[in-house]
Design an enzyme around this catalytic site. Structure first.
Site, PDB file in Angstrom:
ATOM      1  N   GLU A 109      48.537   8.987  72.878  1.00 17.81           N
ATOM      2  CA  GLU A 109      49.841   9.227  71.998  1.00 17.81           C
ATOM      3  C   GLU A 109      50.849   8.154  72.439  1.00 17.81           C
ATOM      4  O   GLU A 109      50.502   7.710  73.512  1.00 17.81           O
ATOM      5  CB  GLU A 109      50.053  10.802  72.220  1.00 17.81           C
ATOM      6  CG  GLU A 109      49.451  11.593  71.264  1.00 17.81           C
ATOM      7  CD  GLU A 109      49.868  13.081  71.447  1.00 17.81           C
ATOM      8  OE1 GLU A 109      50.706  13.496  71.559  1.00 17.81           O
ATOM      9  OE2 GLU A 109      48.775  13.870  71.410  1.00 17.81           O
ATOM     10  N   ARG A 131      59.121   8.462  72.429  1.00 17.70           N
ATOM     11  CA  ARG A 131      59.647   9.076  71.556  1.00 17.70           C
ATOM     12  C   ARG A 131      61.118   8.696  71.275  1.00 17.70           C
ATOM     13  O   ARG A 131      61.406   8.876  70.314  1.00 17.70           O
ATOM     14  CB  ARG A 131      59.497  10.491  71.732  1.00 17.70           C
ATOM     15  CG  ARG A 131      58.076  11.147  71.412  1.00 17.70           C
ATOM     16  CD  ARG A 131      57.936  12.419  71.320  1.00 17.70           C
ATOM     17  NE  ARG A 131      56.446  12.680  71.314  1.00 17.70           N
ATOM     18  CZ  ARG A 131      56.110  13.832  71.726  1.00 17.70           C
ATOM     19  NH1 ARG A 131      56.701  14.732  72.119  1.00 17.70           N
ATOM     20  NH2 ARG A 131      54.799  13.982  71.466  1.00 17.70           N
ATOM     21  N   ARG A 189      60.359  13.495  78.033  1.00 20.95           N
ATOM     22  CA  ARG A 189      58.973  13.786  78.078  1.00 20.95           C
ATOM     23  C   ARG A 189      57.822  13.089  77.580  1.00 20.95           C
ATOM     24  O   ARG A 189      57.883  12.591  76.460  1.00 20.95           O
ATOM     25  CB  ARG A 189      58.842  15.435  77.607  1.00 20.95           C
ATOM     26  CG  ARG A 189      57.355  15.792  77.995  1.00 20.95           C
ATOM     27  CD  ARG A 189      57.176  17.263  77.626  1.00 20.95           C
ATOM     28  NE  ARG A 189      57.367  17.619  76.143  1.00 20.95           N
ATOM     29  CZ  ARG A 189      56.577  17.648  75.281  1.00 20.95           C
ATOM     30  NH1 ARG A 189      55.399  16.811  75.449  1.00 20.95           N
ATOM     31  NH2 ARG A 189      56.771  17.886  73.961  1.00 20.95           N
ATOM     32  N   HIS A 224      63.104  18.609  69.503  1.00 24.27           N
ATOM     33  CA  HIS A 224      61.775  18.936  69.829  1.00 24.27           C
ATOM     34  C   HIS A 224      61.488  19.535  71.433  1.00 24.27           C
ATOM     35  O   HIS A 224      60.865  20.569  71.309  1.00 24.27           O
ATOM     36  CB  HIS A 224      60.756  17.645  69.631  1.00 24.27           C
ATOM     37  CG  HIS A 224      59.292  17.753  69.937  1.00 24.27           C
ATOM     38  ND1 HIS A 224      58.607  18.820  68.908  1.00 24.27           N
ATOM     39  CD2 HIS A 224      58.339  17.327  70.867  1.00 24.27           C
ATOM     40  CE1 HIS A 224      57.219  18.573  69.501  1.00 24.27           C
ATOM     41  NE2 HIS A 224      57.183  17.870  70.521  1.00 24.27           N
ATOM     42  N   SER A 249      53.584  18.570  77.928  1.00 31.06           N
ATOM     43  CA  SER A 249      54.328  20.075  78.090  1.00 31.06           C
ATOM     44  C   SER A 249      53.307  21.029  78.381  1.00 31.06           C
ATOM     45  O   SER A 249      53.607  22.093  79.174  1.00 31.06           O
ATOM     46  CB  SER A 249      55.160  20.322  76.760  1.00 31.06           C
ATOM     47  OG  SER A 249      54.322  20.133  75.875  1.00 31.06           O
ATOM     48  N   HIS A 302      61.617  14.751  68.274  1.00 31.92           N
ATOM     49  CA  HIS A 302      60.537  14.051  67.802  1.00 31.92           C
ATOM     50  C   HIS A 302      60.738  12.869  66.534  1.00 31.92           C
ATOM     51  O   HIS A 302      61.454  13.526  65.820  1.00 31.92           O
ATOM     52  CB  HIS A 302      59.487  15.164  67.387  1.00 31.92           C
ATOM     53  CG  HIS A 302      58.154  14.725  67.507  1.00 31.92           C
ATOM     54  ND1 HIS A 302      57.490  14.064  66.204  1.00 31.92           N
ATOM     55  CD2 HIS A 302      57.073  15.010  68.185  1.00 31.92           C
ATOM     56  CE1 HIS A 302      56.259  13.834  66.514  1.00 31.92           C
ATOM     57  NE2 HIS A 302      55.829  14.407  67.580  1.00 31.92           N
ATOM     58  N   GLN A 318      50.665  20.637  68.391  1.00 34.70           N
ATOM     59  CA  GLN A 318      49.588  19.973  67.522  1.00 34.70           C
ATOM     60  C   GLN A 318      48.808  19.213  68.744  1.00 34.70           C
ATOM     61  O   GLN A 318      47.621  19.080  68.756  1.00 34.70           O
ATOM     62  CB  GLN A 318      50.000  19.227  66.418  1.00 34.70           C
ATOM     63  CG  GLN A 318      50.772  20.043  65.307  1.00 34.70           C
ATOM     64  CD  GLN A 318      51.362  19.308  64.317  1.00 34.70           C
ATOM     65  OE1 GLN A 318      51.190  18.133  64.306  1.00 34.70           O
ATOM     66  NE2 GLN A 318      51.865  20.208  63.192  1.00 34.70           N
TER      67      GLN A 318
END
Ligand code: SIN
Length: 514
Positions: free
Chosen positions: A115, A274, A361, A326, A366, A229, A48
Protein backbone atom coordinates in the site's frame (compact mmCIF):
# COMPACT_ATOMS: atom_id res chain seq x y z
CA UNK A 1 -29.52 -3.03 35.76
CA UNK A 2 -28.04 -1.39 38.87
CA UNK A 3 -27.38 2.21 37.83
CA UNK A 4 -24.26 2.53 39.99
CA UNK A 5 -21.67 -0.25 40.16
CA UNK A 6 -17.95 -1.00 40.36
CA UNK A 7 -15.75 -2.95 37.95
CA UNK A 8 -12.00 -3.48 38.02
CA UNK A 9 -11.54 -2.46 34.39
CA UNK A 10 -13.94 -0.28 32.41
CA UNK A 11 -13.47 -0.25 28.63
CA UNK A 12 -15.30 2.51 26.75
CA UNK A 13 -15.72 1.60 23.08
CA UNK A 14 -15.67 -1.69 21.21
CA UNK A 15 -13.24 -1.62 18.28
CA UNK A 16 -10.15 -3.85 18.08
CA UNK A 17 -8.18 -1.91 20.71
CA UNK A 18 -10.93 -1.97 23.33
CA UNK A 19 -11.98 -5.56 22.77
CA UNK A 20 -8.46 -6.95 22.62
CA UNK A 21 -7.49 -5.17 25.86
CA UNK A 22 -10.65 -6.53 27.49
CA UNK A 23 -9.85 -10.03 26.27
CA UNK A 24 -6.26 -9.90 27.50
CA UNK A 25 -7.35 -8.78 30.98
CA UNK A 26 -10.52 -10.78 31.46
CA UNK A 27 -8.89 -13.98 32.76
CA UNK A 28 -7.57 -12.10 35.79
CA UNK A 29 -9.80 -9.09 36.17
CA UNK A 30 -13.42 -8.22 36.20
CA UNK A 31 -13.88 -6.30 32.92
CA UNK A 32 -16.89 -4.30 31.72
CA UNK A 33 -17.13 -3.06 28.12
CA UNK A 34 -19.61 -0.24 27.50
CA UNK A 35 -20.38 0.93 24.00
CA UNK A 36 -22.70 3.56 22.62
CA UNK A 37 -24.27 1.33 19.97
CA UNK A 38 -23.92 -2.42 19.31
CA UNK A 39 -20.83 -4.30 20.42
CA UNK A 40 -18.20 -4.13 17.68
CA UNK A 41 -19.75 -1.26 15.69
CA UNK A 42 -16.56 0.67 14.99
CA UNK A 43 -14.01 1.79 12.42
CA UNK A 44 -12.10 -1.42 13.05
CA UNK A 45 -14.92 -3.46 11.55
CA UNK A 46 -14.71 -1.36 8.37
CA UNK A 47 -10.94 -1.77 7.93
CA UNK A 48 -10.36 -3.05 4.41
CA UNK A 49 -6.61 -2.90 3.81
CA UNK A 50 -5.18 -5.08 6.54
CA UNK A 51 -2.41 -5.13 9.10
CA UNK A 52 1.14 -4.04 8.28
CA UNK A 53 3.76 -6.28 9.88
CA UNK A 54 7.18 -7.67 9.13
CA UNK A 55 6.51 -11.36 8.49
CA UNK A 56 8.98 -12.29 5.75
CA UNK A 57 12.75 -12.56 5.34
CA UNK A 58 12.60 -10.04 2.49
CA UNK A 59 11.53 -7.38 4.96
CA UNK A 60 13.00 -5.92 8.15
CA UNK A 61 11.83 -3.90 11.12
CA UNK A 62 14.28 -1.17 10.07
CA UNK A 63 12.55 -0.85 6.68
CA UNK A 64 9.10 -0.77 8.26
CA UNK A 65 10.38 1.80 10.78
CA UNK A 66 11.82 4.02 8.04
CA UNK A 67 8.64 3.81 5.92
CA UNK A 68 6.59 4.76 8.99
CA UNK A 69 8.64 7.82 9.98
CA UNK A 70 9.03 8.96 6.40
CA UNK A 71 5.24 8.84 5.88
CA UNK A 72 4.89 10.57 9.29
CA UNK A 73 7.22 13.35 8.04
CA UNK A 74 9.58 12.75 10.98
CA UNK A 75 7.08 13.89 13.56
CA UNK A 76 6.93 10.39 15.10
CA UNK A 77 7.88 9.26 18.56
CA UNK A 78 10.85 7.18 17.40
CA UNK A 79 11.08 4.98 20.48
CA UNK A 80 7.44 3.88 20.30
CA UNK A 81 7.57 3.56 16.51
CA UNK A 82 10.46 1.13 16.89
CA UNK A 83 8.44 -0.84 19.43
CA UNK A 84 5.44 -0.84 17.05
CA UNK A 85 7.27 -2.30 14.08
CA UNK A 86 9.36 -4.75 16.12
CA UNK A 87 6.20 -6.26 17.67
CA UNK A 88 4.44 -6.76 14.30
CA UNK A 89 5.21 -10.45 13.79
CA UNK A 90 4.35 -11.31 17.40
CA UNK A 91 1.00 -9.56 17.09
CA UNK A 92 0.10 -11.37 13.90
CA UNK A 93 0.91 -14.69 15.61
CA UNK A 94 -1.28 -13.72 18.56
CA UNK A 95 -4.20 -12.93 16.25
CA UNK A 96 -3.74 -16.23 14.41
CA UNK A 97 -3.78 -18.03 17.78
CA UNK A 98 -7.06 -16.27 18.53
CA UNK A 99 -8.52 -17.76 15.38
CA UNK A 100 -8.04 -14.92 12.88
CA UNK A 101 -7.54 -16.29 9.36
CA UNK A 102 -5.34 -14.25 7.02
CA UNK A 103 -5.52 -14.80 3.25
CA UNK A 104 -2.95 -17.17 1.78
CA UNK A 105 -1.54 -17.63 -1.72
CA UNK A 106 -1.89 -20.92 -3.58
CA UNK A 107 1.51 -22.06 -2.23
CA UNK A 108 0.25 -21.72 1.35
CA UNK A 109 2.26 -18.61 2.26
CA UNK A 110 0.48 -15.51 3.51
CA UNK A 111 -0.46 -13.08 0.71
CA UNK A 112 1.20 -9.76 1.28
CA UNK A 113 -0.02 -6.61 -0.41
CA UNK A 114 1.68 -3.27 -0.91
CA UNK A 115 0.00 0.00 0.00
CA UNK A 116 0.98 3.67 -0.16
CA UNK A 117 4.48 4.60 1.08
CA UNK A 118 5.46 1.01 1.95
CA UNK A 119 8.76 -0.01 0.35
CA UNK A 120 7.79 -3.71 0.19
CA UNK A 121 4.54 -5.72 0.18
CA UNK A 122 3.90 -6.39 3.90
CA UNK A 123 0.16 -5.99 4.46
CA UNK A 124 -1.63 -9.15 5.57
CA UNK A 125 -5.33 -9.17 4.82
CA UNK A 126 -8.38 -11.32 5.43
CA UNK A 127 -11.42 -12.06 3.28
CA UNK A 128 -9.78 -9.99 0.49
CA UNK A 129 -10.82 -6.56 1.70
CA UNK A 130 -12.62 -7.52 4.94
CA UNK A 131 -9.72 -7.68 7.41
CA UNK A 132 -11.45 -5.62 10.09
CA UNK A 133 -14.58 -7.74 9.90
CA UNK A 134 -12.59 -10.96 10.41
CA UNK A 135 -10.72 -9.55 13.43
CA UNK A 136 -13.86 -8.14 14.96
CA UNK A 137 -15.93 -11.28 14.49
CA UNK A 138 -13.31 -13.29 16.37
CA UNK A 139 -12.88 -10.72 19.13
CA UNK A 140 -16.59 -10.03 19.66
CA UNK A 141 -17.23 -13.75 20.11
CA UNK A 142 -14.47 -14.08 22.72
CA UNK A 143 -15.28 -10.90 24.65
CA UNK A 144 -18.96 -11.81 24.89
CA UNK A 145 -17.84 -14.85 26.86
CA UNK A 146 -15.16 -13.19 28.97
CA UNK A 147 -16.49 -9.75 29.94
CA UNK A 148 -19.64 -7.90 30.97
CA UNK A 149 -21.08 -6.04 27.99
CA UNK A 150 -23.37 -3.01 28.14
CA UNK A 151 -24.60 -1.71 24.78
CA UNK A 152 -26.44 1.48 23.79
CA UNK A 153 -24.92 3.62 26.53
CA UNK A 154 -22.99 6.72 25.47
CA UNK A 155 -20.21 7.88 27.77
CA UNK A 156 -20.96 11.33 29.19
CA UNK A 157 -18.00 12.15 31.44
CA UNK A 158 -15.00 10.60 33.11
CA UNK A 159 -15.22 10.69 36.88
CA UNK A 160 -12.15 12.43 38.33
CA UNK A 161 -11.72 12.24 42.10
CA UNK A 162 -8.72 13.58 44.01
CA UNK A 163 -6.92 14.17 40.73
CA UNK A 164 -7.25 10.62 39.35
CA UNK A 165 -9.77 8.87 37.14
CA UNK A 166 -12.26 6.76 39.10
CA UNK A 167 -14.82 5.74 36.49
CA UNK A 168 -17.27 7.24 34.00
CA UNK A 169 -20.89 8.20 33.64
CA UNK A 170 -23.10 7.03 30.78
CA UNK A 171 -26.49 7.83 29.29
CA UNK A 172 -28.83 5.48 27.49
CA UNK A 173 -31.21 6.31 24.66
CA UNK A 174 -33.98 7.17 27.15
CA UNK A 175 -31.74 9.74 28.85
CA UNK A 176 -31.17 7.58 31.98
CA UNK A 177 -27.78 7.87 33.66
CA UNK A 178 -25.44 5.05 34.70
CA UNK A 179 -22.40 5.64 36.97
CA UNK A 180 -19.59 3.08 36.78
CA UNK A 181 -16.69 3.23 39.21
CA UNK A 182 -13.49 1.47 38.08
CA UNK A 183 -9.86 0.90 39.07
CA UNK A 184 -8.74 1.43 35.49
CA UNK A 185 -10.63 3.21 32.73
CA UNK A 186 -9.71 2.60 29.08
CA UNK A 187 -10.80 5.02 26.42
CA UNK A 188 -11.10 3.15 23.13
CA UNK A 189 -13.60 5.38 21.40
CA UNK A 190 -11.85 5.88 18.05
CA UNK A 191 -11.13 9.10 16.19
CA UNK A 192 -13.21 11.91 14.76
CA UNK A 193 -14.02 11.23 11.10
CA UNK A 194 -17.69 12.10 11.58
CA UNK A 195 -16.73 15.75 12.06
CA UNK A 196 -16.45 15.92 8.25
CA UNK A 197 -19.10 15.52 5.53
CA UNK A 198 -17.18 12.88 3.56
CA UNK A 199 -15.61 10.18 5.71
CA UNK A 200 -14.73 6.52 5.73
CA UNK A 201 -15.57 6.36 9.44
CA UNK A 202 -18.40 4.55 11.15
CA UNK A 203 -21.32 6.79 12.19
CA UNK A 204 -20.35 6.26 15.85
CA UNK A 205 -16.93 7.94 15.47
CA UNK A 206 -17.63 11.48 16.70
CA UNK A 207 -14.57 12.51 18.73
CA UNK A 208 -16.20 11.63 22.07
CA UNK A 209 -13.08 10.29 23.81
CA UNK A 210 -11.00 13.35 23.00
CA UNK A 211 -13.65 15.75 24.31
CA UNK A 212 -14.17 13.67 27.46
CA UNK A 213 -10.45 13.38 28.19
CA UNK A 214 -10.00 17.09 27.61
CA UNK A 215 -12.80 17.90 30.05
CA UNK A 216 -11.17 15.55 32.57
CA UNK A 217 -7.92 17.53 32.35
CA UNK A 218 -5.87 15.13 30.19
CA UNK A 219 -3.22 16.29 27.73
CA UNK A 220 -4.43 16.14 24.14
CA UNK A 221 -2.01 16.77 21.28
CA UNK A 222 -1.36 16.72 17.52
CA UNK A 223 -5.06 17.23 16.76
CA UNK A 224 -4.20 19.24 13.63
CA UNK A 225 -3.10 16.03 11.90
CA UNK A 226 -6.20 14.61 10.21
CA UNK A 227 -5.56 12.12 7.43
CA UNK A 228 -7.81 12.33 4.38
CA UNK A 229 -8.01 9.06 2.48
CA UNK A 230 -7.64 9.78 -1.24
CA UNK A 231 -10.19 7.33 -2.56
CA UNK A 232 -13.70 7.63 -1.21
CA UNK A 233 -16.43 6.93 -3.75
CA UNK A 234 -17.64 10.15 -5.43
CA UNK A 235 -20.48 8.82 -7.59
CA UNK A 236 -24.18 9.00 -6.83
CA UNK A 237 -25.46 7.43 -3.61
CA UNK A 238 -23.64 6.85 -0.35
CA UNK A 239 -19.87 7.21 -0.29
CA UNK A 240 -17.64 4.26 0.65
CA UNK A 241 -13.94 3.53 0.86
CA UNK A 242 -11.94 2.13 -2.04
CA UNK A 243 -8.98 0.61 -0.24
CA UNK A 244 -5.48 1.77 -1.03
CA UNK A 245 -4.78 -1.90 -1.63
CA UNK A 246 -6.63 -1.44 -4.96
CA UNK A 247 -3.77 0.84 -6.02
CA UNK A 248 -1.36 -1.65 -4.45
CA UNK A 249 -2.73 -4.25 -6.90
CA UNK A 250 -2.40 -2.00 -9.97
CA UNK A 251 -5.25 0.56 -9.75
CA UNK A 252 -4.29 4.00 -11.14
CA UNK A 253 -5.77 7.45 -10.64
CA UNK A 254 -6.74 9.09 -13.92
CA UNK A 255 -8.01 12.53 -14.81
CA UNK A 256 -10.93 13.15 -17.16
CA UNK A 257 -8.39 13.71 -19.94
CA UNK A 258 -7.18 10.14 -19.45
CA UNK A 259 -3.79 11.28 -18.14
CA UNK A 260 -2.54 9.57 -14.97
CA UNK A 261 -2.96 12.02 -12.09
CA UNK A 262 0.16 11.17 -10.08
CA UNK A 263 2.56 11.24 -13.03
CA UNK A 264 5.29 13.79 -12.22
CA UNK A 265 3.88 14.50 -8.76
CA UNK A 266 5.75 11.92 -6.64
CA UNK A 267 8.27 9.17 -7.33
CA UNK A 268 5.94 6.57 -5.82
CA UNK A 269 3.13 7.68 -8.17
CA UNK A 270 -0.22 6.27 -7.00
CA UNK A 271 1.42 4.75 -3.94
CA UNK A 272 2.77 8.06 -2.65
CA UNK A 273 1.88 8.92 0.98
CA UNK A 274 -1.84 9.53 1.47
CA UNK A 275 -1.58 13.24 2.18
CA UNK A 276 0.24 13.76 -1.14
CA UNK A 277 -2.31 11.77 -3.16
CA UNK A 278 -5.32 13.30 -1.37
CA UNK A 279 -4.03 16.83 -2.07
CA UNK A 280 -3.41 16.00 -5.72
CA UNK A 281 -7.06 14.89 -6.12
CA UNK A 282 -8.32 17.89 -4.13
CA UNK A 283 -6.35 20.31 -6.30
CA UNK A 284 -7.53 18.80 -9.59
CA UNK A 285 -10.46 20.89 -10.85
CA UNK A 286 -12.26 18.04 -12.61
CA UNK A 287 -13.37 14.60 -11.50
CA UNK A 288 -10.67 12.05 -10.79
CA UNK A 289 -11.26 8.31 -11.35
CA UNK A 290 -9.72 5.16 -9.97
CA UNK A 291 -8.99 3.01 -13.01
CA UNK A 292 -9.31 -0.61 -11.88
CA UNK A 293 -8.83 -2.22 -15.30
CA UNK A 294 -5.33 -3.52 -14.45
CA UNK A 295 -6.40 -5.22 -11.20
CA UNK A 296 -6.65 -8.95 -11.80
CA UNK A 297 -9.67 -10.80 -10.39
CA UNK A 298 -11.04 -7.59 -8.86
CA UNK A 299 -14.25 -9.18 -7.59
CA UNK A 300 -12.41 -11.98 -5.77
CA UNK A 301 -9.67 -9.80 -4.35
CA UNK A 302 -12.02 -6.98 -3.29
CA UNK A 303 -15.43 -8.57 -2.69
CA UNK A 304 -16.67 -5.86 -0.31
CA UNK A 305 -15.84 -3.02 -2.71
CA UNK A 306 -17.19 -4.98 -5.70
CA UNK A 307 -20.51 -5.40 -3.88
CA UNK A 308 -20.80 -1.59 -3.53
CA UNK A 309 -19.98 -0.70 -7.13
CA UNK A 310 -22.90 0.02 -9.42
CA UNK A 311 -23.12 -1.47 -12.91
CA UNK A 312 -21.75 1.61 -14.69
CA UNK A 313 -18.64 1.79 -12.52
CA UNK A 314 -18.05 -1.94 -12.70
CA UNK A 315 -18.37 -2.10 -16.48
CA UNK A 316 -16.39 1.11 -17.24
CA UNK A 317 -13.76 0.10 -14.64
CA UNK A 318 -13.36 3.79 -13.86
CA UNK A 319 -14.68 4.71 -10.43
CA UNK A 320 -15.12 8.40 -9.48
CA UNK A 321 -13.23 9.25 -6.27
CA UNK A 322 -12.75 12.08 -3.80
CA UNK A 323 -10.76 12.41 -0.55
CA UNK A 324 -12.54 11.90 2.78
CA UNK A 325 -11.65 12.19 6.47
CA UNK A 326 -10.11 8.89 7.50
CA UNK A 327 -7.78 8.86 10.51
CA UNK A 328 -6.81 11.27 13.26
CA UNK A 329 -3.11 10.97 14.05
CA UNK A 330 -3.37 13.06 17.24
CA UNK A 331 -5.49 12.42 20.28
CA UNK A 332 -5.18 11.85 24.00
CA UNK A 333 -1.48 11.74 24.69
CA UNK A 334 -0.20 8.43 26.09
CA UNK A 335 3.02 6.66 26.95
CA UNK A 336 4.06 3.14 25.95
CA UNK A 337 1.48 1.59 28.28
CA UNK A 338 -1.44 3.68 27.08
CA UNK A 339 -1.30 5.77 30.26
CA UNK A 340 -2.61 9.29 29.83
CA UNK A 341 -1.64 12.27 31.97
CA UNK A 342 -4.60 11.48 34.27
CA UNK A 343 -3.78 8.61 36.64
CA UNK A 344 -5.74 5.38 36.02
CA UNK A 345 -7.02 6.67 32.65
CA UNK A 346 -5.72 4.85 29.57
CA UNK A 347 -6.30 5.52 25.87
CA UNK A 348 -5.74 2.94 23.14
CA UNK A 349 -6.25 2.94 19.38
CA UNK A 350 -7.19 5.96 17.31
CA UNK A 351 -8.33 8.04 20.30
CA UNK A 352 -4.75 7.88 21.63
CA UNK A 353 -1.75 9.82 20.51
CA UNK A 354 1.15 7.42 21.02
CA UNK A 355 3.13 9.39 18.45
CA UNK A 356 3.75 6.35 16.24
CA UNK A 357 1.98 7.88 13.24
CA UNK A 358 3.69 11.25 13.31
CA UNK A 359 2.02 13.75 11.01
CA UNK A 360 0.58 11.13 8.64
CA UNK A 361 -0.15 7.47 9.32
CA UNK A 362 1.40 4.81 7.12
CA UNK A 363 -1.26 2.59 5.52
CA UNK A 364 -2.40 -0.40 7.60
CA UNK A 365 -0.42 0.65 10.67
CA UNK A 366 -3.62 1.39 12.61
CA UNK A 367 -4.69 -2.19 13.35
CA UNK A 368 -1.06 -2.87 14.24
CA UNK A 369 -1.07 0.04 16.69
CA UNK A 370 -4.32 -1.20 18.26
CA UNK A 371 -2.92 -4.70 18.81
CA UNK A 372 0.54 -3.64 20.02
CA UNK A 373 -0.68 -1.06 22.52
CA UNK A 374 -3.59 -3.21 23.75
CA UNK A 375 -0.91 -5.73 24.75
CA UNK A 376 1.33 -3.12 26.36
CA UNK A 377 -1.53 -1.61 28.37
CA UNK A 378 -2.89 -4.98 29.46
CA UNK A 379 0.57 -6.07 30.62
CA UNK A 380 0.90 -2.92 32.70
CA UNK A 381 -2.53 -3.29 34.28
CA UNK A 382 -1.91 -6.95 35.13
CA UNK A 383 1.26 -6.01 36.99
CA UNK A 384 0.30 -2.80 38.76
CA UNK A 385 -2.27 -1.57 41.18
CA UNK A 386 -4.37 1.48 40.50
CA UNK A 387 -2.76 4.75 41.48
CA UNK A 388 -4.31 6.20 44.63
CA UNK A 389 -3.33 9.80 44.10
CA UNK A 390 -3.33 12.05 41.07
CA UNK A 391 -2.56 15.50 39.87
CA UNK A 392 -5.08 16.07 37.09
CA UNK A 393 -6.24 19.64 36.74
CA UNK A 394 -9.79 20.22 37.90
CA UNK A 395 -12.18 18.52 35.53
CA UNK A 396 -14.98 20.44 33.87
CA UNK A 397 -18.13 18.30 33.69
CA UNK A 398 -20.13 18.31 30.50
CA UNK A 399 -22.61 21.13 30.10
CA UNK A 400 -24.62 21.38 26.95
CA UNK A 401 -24.66 24.73 25.15
CA UNK A 402 -28.22 26.10 24.97
CA UNK A 403 -27.75 26.51 21.25
CA UNK A 404 -26.14 23.67 19.30
CA UNK A 405 -25.36 23.66 15.56
CA UNK A 406 -26.95 21.20 13.22
CA UNK A 407 -24.36 18.42 12.60
CA UNK A 408 -24.28 19.31 8.90
CA UNK A 409 -23.45 22.94 9.75
CA UNK A 410 -20.57 21.78 11.98
CA UNK A 411 -19.29 19.48 9.24
CA UNK A 412 -19.41 22.30 6.70
CA UNK A 413 -17.31 24.50 9.00
CA UNK A 414 -14.76 21.70 9.42
CA UNK A 415 -14.69 20.92 5.71
CA UNK A 416 -14.40 24.54 4.60
CA UNK A 417 -11.86 25.76 7.16
CA UNK A 418 -10.17 22.72 8.75
CA UNK A 419 -10.09 20.51 5.67
CA UNK A 420 -7.33 19.30 3.36
CA UNK A 421 -5.84 22.79 3.05
CA UNK A 422 -6.07 25.39 5.82
CA UNK A 423 -5.03 29.00 6.35
CA UNK A 424 -5.11 31.44 9.25
CA UNK A 425 -8.19 33.36 8.15
CA UNK A 426 -10.32 30.24 7.68
CA UNK A 427 -9.08 28.66 10.89
CA UNK A 428 -9.85 31.84 12.83
CA UNK A 429 -13.35 31.79 11.36
CA UNK A 430 -13.82 28.16 12.40
CA UNK A 431 -12.56 28.86 15.91
CA UNK A 432 -14.86 31.85 16.28
CA UNK A 433 -17.93 30.10 14.86
CA UNK A 434 -17.44 26.92 16.90
CA UNK A 435 -16.39 28.91 19.97
CA UNK A 436 -19.55 31.02 19.83
CA UNK A 437 -21.64 27.90 20.53
CA UNK A 438 -19.33 26.79 23.33
CA UNK A 439 -19.35 30.18 25.05
CA UNK A 440 -23.13 30.47 25.28
CA UNK A 441 -25.36 29.59 28.22
CA UNK A 442 -25.28 25.96 29.33
CA UNK A 443 -27.70 23.34 30.61
CA UNK A 444 -27.48 19.75 31.88
CA UNK A 445 -27.46 16.98 29.28
CA UNK A 446 -30.80 15.32 28.68
CA UNK A 447 -30.19 13.20 25.57
CA UNK A 448 -27.44 11.21 23.86
CA UNK A 449 -27.83 13.46 20.79
CA UNK A 450 -26.96 16.53 22.88
CA UNK A 451 -23.96 14.77 24.45
CA UNK A 452 -22.66 13.65 21.06
CA UNK A 453 -23.10 17.02 19.40
CA UNK A 454 -21.36 18.82 22.26
CA UNK A 455 -18.44 16.36 22.01
CA UNK A 456 -18.29 16.98 18.26
CA UNK A 457 -18.23 20.72 18.87
CA UNK A 458 -15.49 20.55 21.51
CA UNK A 459 -13.28 18.22 19.48
CA UNK A 460 -13.76 20.34 16.35
CA UNK A 461 -12.77 23.44 18.28
CA UNK A 462 -9.65 21.70 19.61
CA UNK A 463 -8.69 20.55 16.11
CA UNK A 464 -9.19 23.99 14.59
CA UNK A 465 -7.20 25.59 17.40
CA UNK A 466 -4.35 23.09 17.05
CA UNK A 467 -4.28 23.69 13.29
CA UNK A 468 -4.15 27.44 13.81
CA UNK A 469 -1.20 27.14 16.16
CA UNK A 470 0.95 24.98 13.86
CA UNK A 471 2.38 27.50 11.44
CA UNK A 472 3.92 25.02 9.01
CA UNK A 473 2.78 22.26 6.64
CA UNK A 474 3.54 18.68 7.59
CA UNK A 475 1.78 15.44 6.61
CA UNK A 476 -1.96 15.66 7.19
CA UNK A 477 -1.75 19.33 8.17
CA UNK A 478 -1.36 21.59 5.13
CA UNK A 479 -1.39 25.38 5.48
CA UNK A 480 -1.60 27.44 2.28
CA UNK A 481 -0.14 30.38 4.23
CA UNK A 482 2.76 28.27 5.56
CA UNK A 483 3.28 25.76 2.73
CA UNK A 484 6.68 24.48 3.86
CA UNK A 485 7.70 22.26 6.76
CA UNK A 486 9.53 24.29 9.36
CA UNK A 487 12.65 22.82 10.94
CA UNK A 488 11.59 24.31 14.25
CA UNK A 489 8.81 21.71 14.40
CA UNK A 490 10.89 18.78 13.13
CA UNK A 491 10.94 15.75 15.42
CA UNK A 492 9.56 17.91 18.14
CA UNK A 493 6.13 16.90 19.21
CA UNK A 494 4.26 19.76 20.66
CA UNK A 495 2.96 18.69 24.02
CA UNK A 496 0.31 20.83 25.46
CA UNK A 497 -2.96 20.88 27.18
CA UNK A 498 -4.91 23.28 25.07
CA UNK A 499 -6.96 25.39 27.39
CA UNK A 500 -9.22 28.25 26.46
CA UNK A 501 -6.84 30.55 28.39
CA UNK A 502 -3.80 29.28 26.57
CA UNK A 503 -5.57 29.71 23.27
CA UNK A 504 -6.38 33.30 24.12
CA UNK A 505 -2.72 34.02 24.87
CA UNK A 506 -1.49 32.23 21.75
CA UNK A 507 -4.06 33.96 19.61
CA UNK A 508 -2.83 37.36 20.72
CA UNK A 509 0.76 36.40 19.98
CA UNK A 510 -0.15 34.91 16.62
CA UNK A 511 -2.27 37.84 15.54
CA UNK A 512 0.72 40.08 16.26
CA UNK A 513 2.79 37.96 13.88
CA UNK A 514 0.26 37.97 11.03
C1 SIN B 1 -7.34 1.23 3.13
O1 SIN B 1 -7.67 0.06 2.96
O2 SIN B 1 -7.00 1.96 2.20
C2 SIN B 1 -7.39 1.80 4.51
C3 SIN B 1 -6.47 1.07 5.39
C4 SIN B 1 -5.78 2.00 6.32
O3 SIN B 1 -6.26 3.08 6.58
O4 SIN B 1 -4.68 1.68 6.75
Amino acid sequence: MNNNFHTEVLVIGSGVSGLLTAELLAAEKNVTVITKSELGKSNSRLAQGGIAAVTSDDDSWADHFFDTIQAGVFHNNNELTELLVKKGGECVSQLIEMGVTFDQSKDGTYSRCREGAHSVPRILHAGGDATGKELMNKLVKRVKESSTIIEHHAAVDLIVENGFCAGASFMNEKGNLLMVKADFVILATGGAGQLYPVTSNDTSVTGDGIAMAYRAGAIVSDLEFMQFHPTMYAGSGASFLLSEAVRGEGGRLVMESGVYLMEGKHELLDLAPRDVVARAIYEEQNMVYLDISAVTNFDDRFPTIASYLNEDDASSKKVPVQPGAHFLMGGVETDRYGRTSVANLFAIGEVANTGVHGANRLASNSLLEAVVFANEAATWMLNHKRVQHGMAAASQPLHIPNSLPDPSKLRTIMNDYVGITRHAVGLSTAIDELGAYLKGKKKLASSVEEVTLTNMLQTSWLMATSAYMRTESRGGHHRSDFPQANQRFQQKRIKRRILEDEWATTEKKSRAVF
